[in-house]
Structure formats: structure tokens, C-alpha cells
Enzyme design. Structure first.
Site, mmCIF file in Angstrom:
data_model
loop_
_atom_site.group_PDB
_atom_site.id
_atom_site.type_symbol
_atom_site.label_atom_id
_atom_site.label_comp_id
_atom_site.label_asym_id
_atom_site.label_seq_id
_atom_site.Cartn_x
_atom_site.Cartn_y
_atom_site.Cartn_z
ATOM 1 N N GLU A 367 -46.817 26.683 -36.781
ATOM 2 C CA GLU A 367 -46.565 28.117 -36.752
ATOM 3 C C GLU A 367 -45.325 28.463 -37.565
ATOM 4 O O GLU A 367 -44.307 27.766 -37.501
ATOM 5 C CB GLU A 367 -46.420 28.594 -35.312
ATOM 6 C CG GLU A 367 -47.636 28.244 -34.468
ATOM 7 C CD GLU A 367 -47.717 29.052 -33.180
ATOM 8 O OE1 GLU A 367 -46.865 29.938 -32.970
ATOM 9 O OE2 GLU A 367 -48.643 28.798 -32.395
ATOM 10 N N GLU A 380 -42.620 26.150 -34.912
ATOM 11 C CA GLU A 380 -43.055 25.144 -33.954
ATOM 12 C C GLU A 380 -44.410 24.590 -34.363
ATOM 13 O O GLU A 380 -45.119 25.163 -35.200
ATOM 14 C CB GLU A 380 -43.162 25.738 -32.552
ATOM 15 C CG GLU A 380 -44.173 26.859 -32.437
ATOM 16 C CD GLU A 380 -44.250 27.445 -31.037
ATOM 17 O OE1 GLU A 380 -44.433 26.656 -30.108
ATOM 18 O OE2 GLU A 380 -44.136 28.662 -30.895
ATOM 19 N N ASN A 382 -47.803 23.446 -32.176
ATOM 20 C CA ASN A 382 -48.466 23.338 -30.885
ATOM 21 C C ASN A 382 -49.436 22.167 -30.944
ATOM 22 O O ASN A 382 -50.464 22.244 -31.633
ATOM 23 C CB ASN A 382 -49.219 24.631 -30.552
ATOM 24 C CG ASN A 382 -48.270 25.727 -30.114
ATOM 25 O OD1 ASN A 382 -47.440 25.521 -29.244
ATOM 26 N ND2 ASN A 382 -48.376 26.895 -30.725
ATOM 27 N N GLU A 388 -56.814 31.065 -30.270
ATOM 28 C CA GLU A 388 -57.403 31.776 -31.410
ATOM 29 C C GLU A 388 -58.080 30.857 -32.415
ATOM 30 O O GLU A 388 -58.342 31.255 -33.556
ATOM 31 C CB GLU A 388 -56.318 32.597 -32.117
ATOM 32 C CG GLU A 388 -55.138 31.790 -32.651
ATOM 33 C CD GLU A 388 -54.066 31.550 -31.591
ATOM 34 O OE1 GLU A 388 -52.972 31.103 -31.960
ATOM 35 O OE2 GLU A 388 -54.330 31.792 -30.389
ATOM 36 N N ARG A 433 -58.580 39.716 -27.885
ATOM 37 C CA ARG A 433 -58.530 39.202 -26.525
ATOM 38 C C ARG A 433 -58.761 40.368 -25.569
ATOM 39 O O ARG A 433 -57.887 41.219 -25.391
ATOM 40 C CB ARG A 433 -57.182 38.551 -26.244
ATOM 41 C CG ARG A 433 -56.823 37.438 -27.218
ATOM 42 C CD ARG A 433 -55.563 36.732 -26.783
ATOM 43 N NE ARG A 433 -55.117 35.781 -27.806
ATOM 44 C CZ ARG A 433 -54.244 34.810 -27.593
ATOM 45 N NH1 ARG A 433 -53.717 34.664 -26.384
ATOM 46 N NH2 ARG A 433 -53.870 34.003 -28.567
ATOM 47 N N ASP A 638 -23.444 54.256 9.006
ATOM 48 C CA ASP A 638 -23.611 53.955 10.425
ATOM 49 C C ASP A 638 -23.193 55.110 11.317
ATOM 50 O O ASP A 638 -23.758 55.301 12.398
ATOM 51 C CB ASP A 638 -22.818 52.695 10.777
ATOM 52 C CG ASP A 638 -23.376 52.003 12.015
ATOM 53 O OD1 ASP A 638 -24.426 52.451 12.514
ATOM 54 O OD2 ASP A 638 -22.777 51.021 12.474
ATOM 55 N N ASP A 744 -28.189 38.645 10.568
ATOM 56 C CA ASP A 744 -29.518 38.395 11.122
ATOM 57 C C ASP A 744 -29.505 38.839 12.560
ATOM 58 O O ASP A 744 -28.529 38.607 13.295
ATOM 59 C CB ASP A 744 -29.901 36.916 11.035
ATOM 60 C CG ASP A 744 -31.280 36.660 11.631
ATOM 61 O OD1 ASP A 744 -32.270 37.082 11.012
ATOM 62 O OD2 ASP A 744 -31.353 36.079 12.733
ATOM 63 N N LYS A 808 -19.824 41.697 13.489
ATOM 64 C CA LYS A 808 -20.568 42.936 13.733
ATOM 65 C C LYS A 808 -20.803 43.098 15.224
ATOM 66 O O LYS A 808 -21.686 42.477 15.811
ATOM 67 C CB LYS A 808 -21.890 42.911 12.968
ATOM 68 C CG LYS A 808 -22.725 44.168 13.115
ATOM 69 C CD LYS A 808 -23.968 44.079 12.210
ATOM 70 C CE LYS A 808 -24.935 45.206 12.474
ATOM 71 N NZ LYS A 808 -24.356 46.537 12.227
ATOM 72 N N HIS A 838 -16.409 45.063 12.648
ATOM 73 C CA HIS A 838 -17.160 46.301 12.858
ATOM 74 C C HIS A 838 -17.452 46.448 14.342
ATOM 75 O O HIS A 838 -17.824 45.480 15.019
ATOM 76 C CB HIS A 838 -18.481 46.234 12.076
ATOM 77 C CG HIS A 838 -19.438 47.349 12.367
ATOM 78 N ND1 HIS A 838 -19.456 48.517 11.645
ATOM 79 C CD2 HIS A 838 -20.427 47.469 13.299
ATOM 80 C CE1 HIS A 838 -20.416 49.306 12.118
ATOM 81 N NE2 HIS A 838 -21.016 48.693 13.126
ATOM 82 N N HIS A 840 -18.586 49.614 17.628
ATOM 83 C CA HIS A 840 -18.969 50.978 18.026
ATOM 84 C C HIS A 840 -18.062 51.385 19.183
ATOM 85 O O HIS A 840 -17.600 50.537 19.965
ATOM 86 C CB HIS A 840 -20.440 51.038 18.428
ATOM 87 C CG HIS A 840 -21.377 50.920 17.273
ATOM 88 N ND1 HIS A 840 -22.079 51.975 16.752
ATOM 89 C CD2 HIS A 840 -21.725 49.843 16.507
ATOM 90 C CE1 HIS A 840 -22.818 51.569 15.737
ATOM 91 N NE2 HIS A 840 -22.609 50.271 15.569
ATOM 92 N N THR A 973 -30.819 45.631 15.063
ATOM 93 C CA THR A 973 -32.107 45.836 14.399
ATOM 94 C C THR A 973 -32.469 44.611 13.560
ATOM 95 O O THR A 973 -31.645 44.131 12.783
ATOM 96 C CB THR A 973 -32.030 47.068 13.478
ATOM 97 O OG1 THR A 973 -31.559 48.178 14.228
ATOM 98 C CG2 THR A 973 -33.377 47.379 12.884
#
Length: 1249
Positions: A367, A380, A382, A388, A433, A638, A744, A808, A838, A840, A973
Site C-alpha cells: 500500500e 505498509e 498487508n 477489495e 461495500r 445536596d 458505595d 460521608k 460531610h 447532615h 442511595t
């Protein structure tokens, strides 16, 4: 029914080895209508008689059925074998180590020269044609052992089949293992012939880096490129520094455009390098890449070579393969039409020179690139047959596969009377193709079943296909090539016109194809002249440019009209919006001298500058070295999630964003994305979460943004394939997220690892987070959550090379003494680790706890602006700042800044009061029920919605009970949702823990509870309680590891195609991610978006409340584009349709929108509207009367065939079918009056004949 498919027990079950007893057994329930019995020996008086006759008939016809549908004509094969001059005792049976089109191509030639053939296939290919075109076929490995592609890369499994079936020849085709020297060596070591070059030649030429060096040795010009494989981004940058841009990164092995990236901008280099390497690794099992200078607008010319390994090499002339997209060829032709003779000869000579230098054996392709000046460069070789190759066969008359097999047999070129002089060009040939891709959707592959397949034919027309037949199932697993159409003629123009005519004759239905694009391509003047270049498709957007109209004003009025008629339909309201509210006023921010700061100017530099300049690790180190305590403001996420059901709109954040950028410029971060905000934005606010991120990032360039990432759950409530999480983090980083709080819901480290790795890959700041529950300062006797537990978990996370540790405390359980104990212990063990806490404020101890955490060594604490703080939200920013002021832990936040922001958020809190559940005070019962702050308000609303509002205290007690039943979980969650659903289940059904344990096998639990016990969220601390788990999930599958680890990669390309097909071509990468995470939510959001447009421009008072009569509002769509909308009136109800007209003035012009009144039912059944996205639904193009209906149910129709005639304003309009098929329903009759969009008829696909 038990039935064995061909090859279902490996190595022993070829198609023609199946036993008659495998075809029918005693458990088979026959569809008797399918059989026409020739003999009836006994009366059909019983089911058993019918069964026996059916079985006997099936046995008698077994062999003929097998021959007809699975085996080639054996008599013909015997003749071909008997007259063959190729087969020999050690060359008689060929295994084709490939699939699809090339496998069938090889099988056909093998039969022609008398060879027996063996096909192999992956489980996903069990229904493809190449499997039963061969004499025998075998599944490569049991289902699940390999990926669909990986099966065809399984060298040892394939060779084992070849040896077991006594094969003595192996042809690899193209792709897969065709350029794998190790595989070729294994084949030859097993005593079989390899149809291809020697393993040494493959190693020298299949590796493009080595091939370049070989070309240089031969004096053949090459494109400037790296001498050796490029090992790192730094090496790539060095090459770019020397040679400049653009460059192309190419896989050293393989082809087909995979592992290639063109880089035109320096900023794209690192990403493109990694993408090319990973793609090459996935496609070829080798991630080696090299870099070349990229030539603009070159031609791609390749030469077909043939050598016998005995010193003889010839060429079969050249092909022009310049028409490409994504470096993958689309159309090829031979010979090259516009190539100068001198250049052609030089290329042919250089190709042969290289092949002779390595004593090339078998077929191969050299090519070259040819620049606009006519200079050619080797790129290259192949060492295999090419897709083709057909055009070369058409212009030379030689069967290249046949020559390959003969060379493998040992024939030399002279023995086959092949000399260079004997090779002549006869005419021209073009190959197209035909693929199952949608060019209008960026060539996205399509999948599905082919309903109609009618192919062209005639003089000079050739088809090479693999999956092209009616009933074929096109899967997403493999290349999208459907069939190769090759047409030849005595001139290029003749071949082109023949190709066009063949494409016109083609009929393929059921999947999208690129045929319309090929027609336009072959009709383009540049192609007609044969002057295309490699980026011609990309450089010619006129080939496929979609059109889209926004119509924003009408869509916004539709929404305003709906609110006027039906009120605000946003779920989560606990009361009606307060009347007469206006947009919150934006207060002035003053400097220390009392002067007003112009917040439209660039804000002061903040911590984000440190991150962007130094990277995540240095950023974290700088945070640790910072004196004092940093704060993160949670108001944008939040806080409103905890107080206002996550209903805060981007519009109201954006209005205060520039002020915030100045006021909190020295804050650690703003938490503003992820968690529940992601899906709620689409689900209830009709806005796009990615747009929120991009909008706010632009307005706040100086303060880092933090998001909440649920580990392997991303921002969803379940596990996803790993690539979804990776892609999500990558895009989130690109759109503006800096710090990822990775947690998690069960503290399951395997889930955390995935999130951590995904953030690292995205180059984000990793804040790996421990979810806190229990009380380390006063642990219960049987508590799992001791100080030692947390310290051990922190050690595990630190070992993963995280940047920041997050604590958390989602329920507000971290008391001051516990904060001192926990943070102090972590600080003592990890003195250099930044710690971010963190909590609440549900119990009211939040400020004290955060002050204690800061004193114990926390670097960052979370707070919310005063009017958005307290109770289930975060501690009060003003209070904590004041408490720490003047101490070593001073936050550096000015009181004036807090006061300014607070005056805005006080107004916002009032504006959104309809979503405020009214939690007025602290609740120390949280220490018993441990309910997360964000869930507290949501669960209260849910309980009220379910009629349990009066039993709220009972729900809280049940929450604690449900938690114990589940084994005492970390609750955040989505695990908190499990406990919440369980609690409401207990209250609604008046159940106790003892009753649940006793009757678990007979109870119908909430879906979230069942999935938790199955293991879909991961593994809880201490494992699942048994036998409760087994009793709840019963026979449902159980997962005992990370849920996503067993999921196959998500097919983003397939989803994108589906979305673009449904919603048009404006679908972005992030839209695909949203749909992957929340398919139904995204679909509903897009439906609303189609109806209402982009509502982010609409001020909130008019989003949640109806306009007053004669009220005029301004809606600024963008800079310089403003709408003036005035609400005039709402018309009377039409009882027949349950609709009302709503009257507006838009920029002074009268406008009317028609709205369904959802409070009443129409007296006359409303006509069904056609779905404009569904081509099988034919809608009325205009309002009018039906004067003729030309079809009835069952009528076969073709696209464009008339189905009805409408009349309006003395104009008749013919309505045509929008798809091929059979009329399924007719929804109008002559004389009906219908509106535009009403459904006229629906079309079902025609049944196969």
C-alpha cells in the site's frame, strides 16, 4: 424439546454427523399444520398416532432435508474432487479460520478445486450462512468462554478443531488471525499448510514498523514516521515537535481502519494515542502503534502481489482505495483512473522490489500514498488477502484465492504459467461495500433482521456476501459489511453506471444500509473523474447534511399553555406555589471598601487553577498543606436535594453563579452535580444535566466542581457495564467536574475500585469515600461499624492511591466526640492524607461536629448557605465560619460574602416552597432510625403520597426495623432506598420482623428489596443474613461478587443509532450516556423536549405557576435573542376533544396553542396521533376531509404507494405509504374530518413468502 445444533458438542458434531434421533424426540410438540403426510397407515384417531407419523416422516426425510439446507450437492463435489489437480493425501481438507463474506468466498473456491471445507463459528454466529455453506462446521468454544470477536482470535481452540477433523490446510482470510505470526507458526507446527506468507514474513511485514524499515532498506520512499514502535505519549509528542501536525497514529498490526487516529490539534494527541492503542489491543490483541506524518488529500493506491516463496514474484496491477471513512475503505476500483503512468510504474516496481527482498510467498498487498504532486510513499504491506481483491480479479481474470491455495499446495508461479508478461488488464472494475450503517447518523451500524433481500445481477455484476439474505439477523458484534458489489466494464464510466444501476436494483429492508449514500457518492463529479482522496467523504459534507428546525417560541408557549390549563405538573409538590412571586433579585456583592464588585468580570483565581496547572495529585497535596479549614458549599446539590426534593432548576443557580464565583473564590469546591440531581433534572425539571454542568462551569471557572459518584452505580440505582462508568466519568470530566466523591452504598470496595479507576482514567480528583453509620464513640455491643472497621477500610482505600479521603455521614450520626475520635485516628495513621467530611444536620449537632472534625485534622468540611442549611441539609455555613473565625482553622470566607449569597437563597427557598415538606426542627430520633438526610424528606413525601403521612413516626420506626432485617446496612442511595421501600412495605402490610422471617417465602417483596438480596448492589458488610436471603430471592439468580464484572461491554454505537433514528442527528455522546443510564427517563425527557423545547430559559415563577391574564414576560433565548410573551386568555372547553385554546401574543403577534385539559374526558373518542418517528405509521400531512381510502387491512403496499386522498381548501393531497409492508390498521373512512398528524393507517412488515 431437545435438539442439537451443528457443532453443539465440540469437535464431534459436524453438520453432517448429526444423528436422526437428535432431530425428533418423544417430547416434541408438533405443529401438525406444517406437515403433509404422504401415507396414513392408521386412522388419525389419537394424539399419539399423529406424533408417531410425524416422527416417522421426519426420519424418512432427514437426509434430504439436510442435503437441501445444510450440505452442498454431494454428487457435484465428488466430481470436483475426482477431477482436481490440486488435492493430495496431505492437501484435501481446508479449515477456514474466519467468518462471513470472506469465509464463504474461500469455501466456494475450495469446492471448485475439490477441497473439503470446515467452518468455525462463534456462538453469536450460529445462524450465519458461512456455517452451513461448508461441508462441516464447529462452534469454536462453549458459549461464554470467549467474546464474539474473541472466539475468532482463539488460536488453540481453532487449531484443536482443525486437528480433530483431520484438516491439513488452514486459510485465515482477512482480519482476525490473518496477520498473526504466532498462529501461522502453530498451524505449520501442527503439520498443516498455512495459506499465507511464512510466519517470519508475517512478522516482518505484518508489523508496520518493521515493514517501514524494510522499505527503507530497499530504497523505497516512506512517509516520515517513527523508526520504532511508539511506546508513550511523550514519544509521540517528541515526534510532533520534530515533524509538526497533522500526524496519524496507526496500529502496528492489523488493518480495516482500526487503531488509527488522525491528530490535527496538539490537545488531541494524548487522548488519540490512548484510543488508538486500546482499539488496536481490542481488535488485534496487540496495542503496539507507530506515528507517521499525515499527508493531506493523498490518494491511497495498493498493489496486488503474488509470490511463490521460490524467488518468483509478480504483481496483478494496482487498485485505487482512496474513498474511505475513518480510514476504512468504502469504494475501491481498478485500475487507478487518474494515476500518471510514470507514478503507476514506479509504484508497481517498488512493490515487487520489497516482495522479492523477503522472498514473498502467497498473496499480499503493498500500500502506498500518493500526494497531490504525484510523489508516492510506501505505508505498509498487508500479508494476506484484502477485502477489495475482487476488483483485481475482475480486471485480470484470475481467482486470487485459488492461486493462494495452489501456492500453499506447493505450486510455483512458472508451474501455473504465471509470468508478469502474462498478466494484462482487461477493462475496469468498481467495488462498493454495502454495509448495515446509517450514513446520516455518522455511519452508525444498524442491527436487526433483514426482512427483504433482493439482489441485482446480469452482465458484469458480482456479489460477495455473507449475511445478505432474507431472514438474516444482523448483530452488533461484528463488522457491518453485508455484501460486496463488484461491477466491471470496458471503461470506468461503464463500470460506474453499471454499479449505480445495480444499487438501484438492490432491495434491502429491515435494517438501514448505506446504499443511498453510495448512490450519491458514485454520482459526485469528483468520483466520476476518479480523483477522490482519502478524506473525500469527510471533506464533502454535502453528501449527508441533515436539517433541523428549533421552533422555540411555539414550544415554550405550549408549556405555558399547559400550565395555564392544567397547572404545574411537576411531581413532588406538597402545596400550591405561592401566588405573585417574582424571580429572586440578585444582590450586589461588596468589597472590603463597600464598593460594588462587577461580578461579570473575571473572578479571583481559586483552587481550580491549582488543579488545572498541577494535576490531581499536586492539587490534593496543596489542599493538605493549606493552613486553616476549607469549606465546600453543597447548596447547588445536596442542600436542595435534602430540603426541596432536588427540584432546584439550573436557571436559578445560573443567575447567582457569577456572584458565587467571586464570593466563594477561596472555597474548596461547589458540590453541584451527580447523585439524584442527574435523573431528577430530566425526570421532573425537563432539563439536561449535562447542559447544567456546562452552563455553570462557564459561569464559575475558578472554583472546583464536585460531584457525587455512586461507584459502580455511576449516578444510577443499579450496576452498569464497566465501560458505561468509564465513559460517564470521562464525559463528566470533560464537561467540568473536577472532584469525584466516589462512594458505595455498602462500602463495598470492589464497587469503589471501579469508580476510582474510572475517575483516574478521566484525570479527575479521586475523593474515595467511606460512608459512615453507627457511633464509633459509643458503639453498640454487636455493631459492625467500629473504629477498627473504619480504619481498616481507610487503609484499603489509601492503598488504591487515592487523592482525598471522604467521610460521608449521610444521616447526621457523626457526633462531635465521634468526629474527634474518627478523624483524629485517621490523621494519626495517615498524616499526609487530605480528609473531607460531610454530614447532615438532622439532629442539630452538625456545626459542632464539623468544628470538632476540623480540630481533629479534617482539611475540608461541607456546609450549605444559611437559608438552605439545617435539619436534613448540611450545617449552616455562616455559623461554622463564625465558629472557626480567628482560630487556626479559620475558613477564610467573609461574612459579607455569605450574607450576600444568603439574601438570594432566602428568596429562592420561598419560590420553591411548594416542594418543601416542612421539616421545621431537628430530630434526634435519627440516632435510632439512621435515615439519611436526603432520604428523610423524600421518604416523608412518599409516605404522604401512599396515605401513610399520619403514620410517619411508625414509618421511621419501621425504617430502623427494616435496617435490622437487612443486616444493619450502610444506608445511602441506593441501599437507603432498599431500606425505605422495605419500611413502607412493613407499615403498609402491618408486618413485624418476626413475621417477615417466618413468611419470607410467601411474601411479595418490593423489587428493590429482592434485587438487594440477589446481590445487585454488591456485598454488604458481614454478608447477607441467611436463610432470609434465600427465602426472599427464592430461585432468582444470586450475585456474590461485583455485579458489573460479569456484564458485557455496553454497545454505545448501537444505542446512538437507535437514538438518532428516533430523535434525529443532534444526539450527543452525553445523550447516549444518559440513555444508557436511564433509558426510560431519557426517552420521556426527549418526548417532553420535543413538545416543549428547551425550558431552561423560562424563569421559575412561570415554570411552576400560570401567568396572569395580560401578563407579559421576557424569555432570553441567547444573547441578542429575546421573546416577549403575553398571556391573553384561555378559551372554553371543547367537550368533544377535551381541549382548550390558549391565546398568547408572541413579540406582539397573536398566537394560539391547543392544550388537552387533563381534568376531563372527551365526549368523543380522540383520534390517535401518528408517531412521526415511526415510518410504519402514516399521518395526515394537513387538516381536511378524507375523500378516498385506497387500501384496506391486509393490502400489501410499497413505499410511496397511495393510501388515501385528502381535500382541504379546494386542494387535494395524495397521502403515500411511508414503508413497505402490509396494511395493519385503517384508522379513517371516507367523509372523516381529520387534523394534521392524525393516524391514517399503520403498516406491518410483510411476511416472508
Amino acid at each position: 424439546m431437545s435438539r442439537k445444533l451443528a457443532g453443539s458438542s465440540h469437535l464431534g458434531d459436524g453438520v453432517h454427523h448429526r444423528a436422526v434421533t437428535d432431530v425428533v424426540d418423544e417430547e416434541l410438540d408438533f405443529d401438525y399444520s406444517r406437515y403433509r403426510f404422504k401415507r396414513l397407515g392408521t386412522p388419525l384417531s389419537s394424539h399419539e398416532n399423529l406424533r408417531a407419523l410425524a416422527k416417522a416422516e421426519a426420519e424418512r426425510n432427514y437426509k434430504s432435508v439436510e442435503s437441501r439446507f445444510h450440505l452442498p450437492n454431494e454428487e457435484g463435489l465428488k466430481h470436483l474432487q475426482a477431477t482436481s489437480d490440486v488435492i493430495a493425501p496431505n492437501f484435501h481438507k481446508l479449515l477456514v479460520a474466519n467468518r462471513g463474506e470472506i469465509a464463504m468466498r474461500i469455501i466456494r473456491t475450495a469446492h471448485e478445486i475439490g477441497l473439503k471445507t470446515v467452518a468455525v463459528y462463534a456462538h453469536e454466529d450460529r445462524l450465519t450462512m458461512h456455517r452451513y455453506k461448508a461441508d462441516e462446521s464447529y462452534e469454536i468454544a462453549p458459549e461464554g468462554k470467549h467474546s464474539p470477536v474473541g472466539a475468532y482470535l482463539a488460536q488453540d481452540d481453532i487449531i484443536a478443531i482443525a486437528k480433530a477433523r483431520n484438516c491439513d490446510v488452514v486459510h485465515p482470510g482477512y482480519g482476525f488471525l490473518s496477520e498473526n505470526a504466532d498462529f501461522a507458526c502453530k498451524v505449520e507446527s501442527a503439520g498443516m499448510k498455512w495459506v499465507g506468507p511464512t510466519p517470519d514474513t508475517i512478522d516482518r511485514l505484518g508489523d508496520k514498523v518493521k515493514a517501514r524499515q524494510l522499505a527503507i532498506e530497499c530504497g523505497v520512499p516512506v512517509v516520515p514516521g517513527t523508526k520504532d514502535p511508539t511506546e508513550s505519549v511523550e514519544d509521540a509528542e517528541a515526534f510532533v515537535e520534530e515533524y509538526g501536525l497533522p500526524v496519524i497514529i496507526k496500529a502496528a498490526m492489523g488493518g480495516g481502519g482500526r487503531g488509527m487516529r488522525v491528530v490535527r490539534e496538539r490537545s488531541e494527541l494524548a487522548t488519540s494515542f490512548e484510543r488508538a492503542r486500546s482499539e488496536a489491543q481490542a481488535a488485534f490483541g496487540d496495542g503496539t502503534v507507530f506515528i507517521e506524518r499525515f499527508l493531506d488529500k493523498p490518494k491511497h493506491i495498493e498493489v496486488q502481489l503474488l509470490g511463490d516463496g521460490q524467488g518468483n514474484v509478480i504483481h496483478l496491477f494496482e487498485r485505487d482505495c482512496s474513498v474511505q471513512r475513518r480510514h476504512q475503505k468504502v469504494v475501491e476500483f481498478a485500475p487507478a483512473v487518474s494515476l500518471p503512468s510514470k507514478t503507476r510504474q514506479a509504484i508497481l516496481d517498488d512493490a515487487v522490489k520489497i516482495a522479492r527482498h523477503v522472498n514473498y510467498r502467497n498473496a499480499g498487498t503493498a500500500e502506498f500514498l500518493v500526494d497531490p504532486s504525484g510523489r508516492h510513499y510506501f505505508i505498509e504491506i498487508n500479508p494476506r488477502i484484502q477485502v477489495e481483491h475482487t476488483v483485481t480479479e475482475e480486471i485480470t481474470g484470475f481467482d486470487i484465492v485459488s492461486l493462494q491455495l495452489k501456492i500453499a499446495r506447493g505450486f510455483s508461479l512458472p508451474q501455473m504459467k504465471l509470468t508478469q508478461e502474462s498478466i494484462v488488464v482487461r477493462g475496469y472494475a468498481i467495488q462498493c461495500r454495502v454495509t448495515t450503517e446509517d450514513p446520516s447518523a455518522n455511519f452508525q451500524p444498524d442491527t436487526g433482521k433483514i426482512d427483504v433481500y433482493r439482489s441485482p445481477g446480469g452482465n458484469g455484476v458480482r456479489l460477495d456476501g455473507g449475511a445478505g439474505f432474507t431472514g438474516s439477523i444482523i448483530t452488533p458484534h461484528y463488522d457491518s459489511l453485508l455484501v460486496k458489489l463488484s461491477c466491471s466494464g470496458n471503461s470506468f464510466e461503464k463500470a460506474r453506471r453499471r454499479t449505480l444501476a445495480s444499487l438501484v436494483e438492490f432491495r434491502i429492508r429491515g435494517v438501514k444500509t448505506n446504499m443511498w449514500f453510495l448512490l450519491r457518492l458514485l454520482s459526485h463529479p469528483t468520483f466520476i473523474m476518479g480523483e477522490c482522496w482519502t478524506t473525500f467523504i469527510d471533506d464533502t459534507p454535502a453528501l449527508f447534511t441533515p436539517t433541523r428546525f428549533l421552533n422555540r417560541g411555539s414550544k415554550i408557549m405550549t408549556y405555558l399553555g399547559d400550565v395555564a390549563v392544567n397547572g404545574c405538573q411537576i411531581q413532588g409538590k406538597v402545596s400550591d406555589p405561592l401566588p405573585g412571586l417574582e424571580e429572586p433579585a440578585i444582590p450586589d456583592l461588596l468589597d472590603d471598601s463597600g464598593a460594588v464588585i462587577d461580578v461579570r468580570t473575571a473572578p479571583p483565581e481559586g483552587w481550580r487553577k491549582v488543579l488545572l496547572e498541577s494535576g490531581p495529585k499536586a492539587f490534593a497535596q496543596a489542599v493538605r498543606k493549606h493552613p486553616g479549614t476549607l469549606i465546600m458549599d453543597t447548596t447547588w446539590r445536596d442542600a436542595h436535594q435534602s430540603l426541596l426534593a432536588t427540584r432546584l432548576r439550573t436557571h436559578d443557580m445560573a443567575r447567582i453563579a457569577e456572584t458565587t464565583a467571586h464570593a466563594l473564590s477561596n472555597a474548596f469546591a461547589l458540590e453541584m452535580w451527580g447523585g439524584a440531581t442527574f435523573d431528577v433534572a430530566m425526570r421532573f425539571l425537563y432539563e439536561d444535566p449535562w447542559d447544567r454542568l456546562a452552563t455553570l462551569r462557564k459561569l464559575v471557572p475558578n472554583i472546583p466542581f464536585q460531584m457525587l459518584l455512586r461507584g459502580a452505580n455511576a449516578v444510577g440505582y443499579t450496576s452498569y457495564p464497566d465501560n458505561v462508568v468509564y465513559e460517564f466519568c470521562k464525559k463528566a470530566r470533560e464537561y467540568g467536574v473536577d472532584v469525584f466523591r466516589v462512594f458505595d452504598s455498602l462500602n463495598y470496595v470492589e464497587n469503589l475500585k471501579l469508580g476510582i479507576d474510572a475517575v483516574r482514567a478521566a484525570n479527575g480528583v479521586i475523593e474515595a469515600t467511606v460512608c459512615y453509620t453507627g457511633d464509633v464513640s459509643n458503639p453498640k455491643k454487636d455493631s459492625k461499624y467500629t473504629l477498627e472497621y473504619y480504619l481498616d477500610l481507610v487503609d484499603e482505600l489509601v492503598a488504591l492511591d487515592i487523592h482525598i479521603l471522604g467521610i460521608k455521614d449521610m444521616a447526621g450520626l457523626l457526633k462531635p466526640q465521634a468526629a474527634r475520635l474518627l478523624i483524629g485516628a485517621i490523621r494519626e495513621r495517615h498524616p499526609d492524607l487530605p480528609i473531607h467530611v460531610h454530614t447532615h444536620d438532622t439532629a442539630g449537632t452538625g456545626v459542632a461536629s464539623m468544628a470538632a472534625a476540623a480540630a481533629a485534622g479534617a482539611d475540608i468540611v461541607d456546609v450549605a448557605i444559611d437559608s438552605m442549611s439545617g435539619v436534613t441539609s448540611q450545617p449552616c455555613m455562616g455559623a461554622l465560619v463564625a465558629a472557626l473565625e480567628g482560630s487556626p482553622n479559620d475558613t477564610g470566607i467573609g461574612e459579607n460574602s455569605i450574607e450576600t449569597l444568603n439574601s438570594y437563597w432566602e428568596q429562592v427557598r420561598l419560590l420553591y416552597s411548594c416542594f418543601d415538606p416542612g421539616v421545621k426542627a431537628s430530630d434526634t430520633s435519627v440516632y435510632q432510625h439512621e435515615m439519611p438526610g436526603g432520604q428523610y424528606t423524600n421518604l416523608l413525601f412518599q409516605a404522604q403520597s401512599l396515605g401513610l403521612g399520619s403514620r410517619w413516626n411508625e414509618v421511621k420506626r419501621a425504617y430502623a426495623e427494616a435496617n435490622k432485617i437487612c443486616g444493619d446496612l450502610v444506608k445511602v442511595t441506593p441501599s437507603s432506598k432498599v431500606v425505605g421501600d422495605f419500611a413502607q412495605f412493613l407499615v403498609s402490610n402491618h408486618l413485624t420482623a418476626e413475621q417477615v422471617a417466618k413468611d419470607a417465602q410467601n411474601l411479595s417483596f418490593p423489587k428493590s428489596v429482592i434485587e438487594f438480596f440477589q446481590g445487585y448492589l454488591g456485598q454488604p458488610v458481614g454478608g447477607f443474613p441467611e436463610p432470609l436471603r434465600s427465602n426472599i430471592i427464592k430461585d432468582a439468580p444470586r450475585i456474590d461478587g461485583r455485579p458489573g464484572s460479569s456484564m458485557p461491554p455496553f454497545d454505545f454505537d448501537k444505542l446512538r443509532k437507535e437514538l438518532e433514528e428516533k430523535w434525529g442527528h443532534t444526539i450527543r455522546d452525553v445523550d447516549v450516556i444518559s440513555a444508557a443510564l436511564y433509558p426510560q427517563v431519557f426517552d420521556e425527557y426527549m418526548t417532553k423536549r420535543e413538545l416543549y423545547g428547551d425550558l431552561s430559559f423560562l424563569p421559575t415563577p412561570y415554570f411552576i405557576s400560570s401567568l396572569e391574564i395580560n401578563q407579559e414576560i421576557q424569555v432570553e433565548l441567547e444573547v441578542g435573542k429575546k421573546l416577549y410573551i403575553k398571556y391573553i386568555a384561555t378559551g372554553p372547553l371543547d367537550p368533544n376533544t377535551a381541549r382548550r385554546d390558549v391565546y398568547f401574543e408572541l413579540n406582539g403577534e397573536p398566537r394560539v396553542v391547543n392544550i388537552i385539559d387533563s381534568s376531563v374526558q372527551p365526549e368523543v373518542k380522540a383520534r390517535v396521533k401518528a408517531n412521526s418517528k415511526d415510518k410504519n405509521q402514516v399521518g395526515a400531512p394537513m387538516s381536511g376531509g378524507v375523500v378516498d381510502v385506497t387500501v384496506s387491512v391486509g393490502t400489501k403496499v410499497k413505499t410511496g404507494q397511495p393510501v388515501a386522498v385528502l381535500n382541504a381548501m379546494k386542494m387535494e393531497m395524495v397521502v403515500n405509504a411511508t414503508a413497505d409492508g402490509v396494511i395493519d390498521t385503517v384508522d379513517v373512512t371516507v367523509g372523516d374530518q381529520i387534523d394534521a398528524g392524525d393516524l391514517i393507517c399503520s403498516i406491518a412488515p410483510a411476511k416472508e413468502e
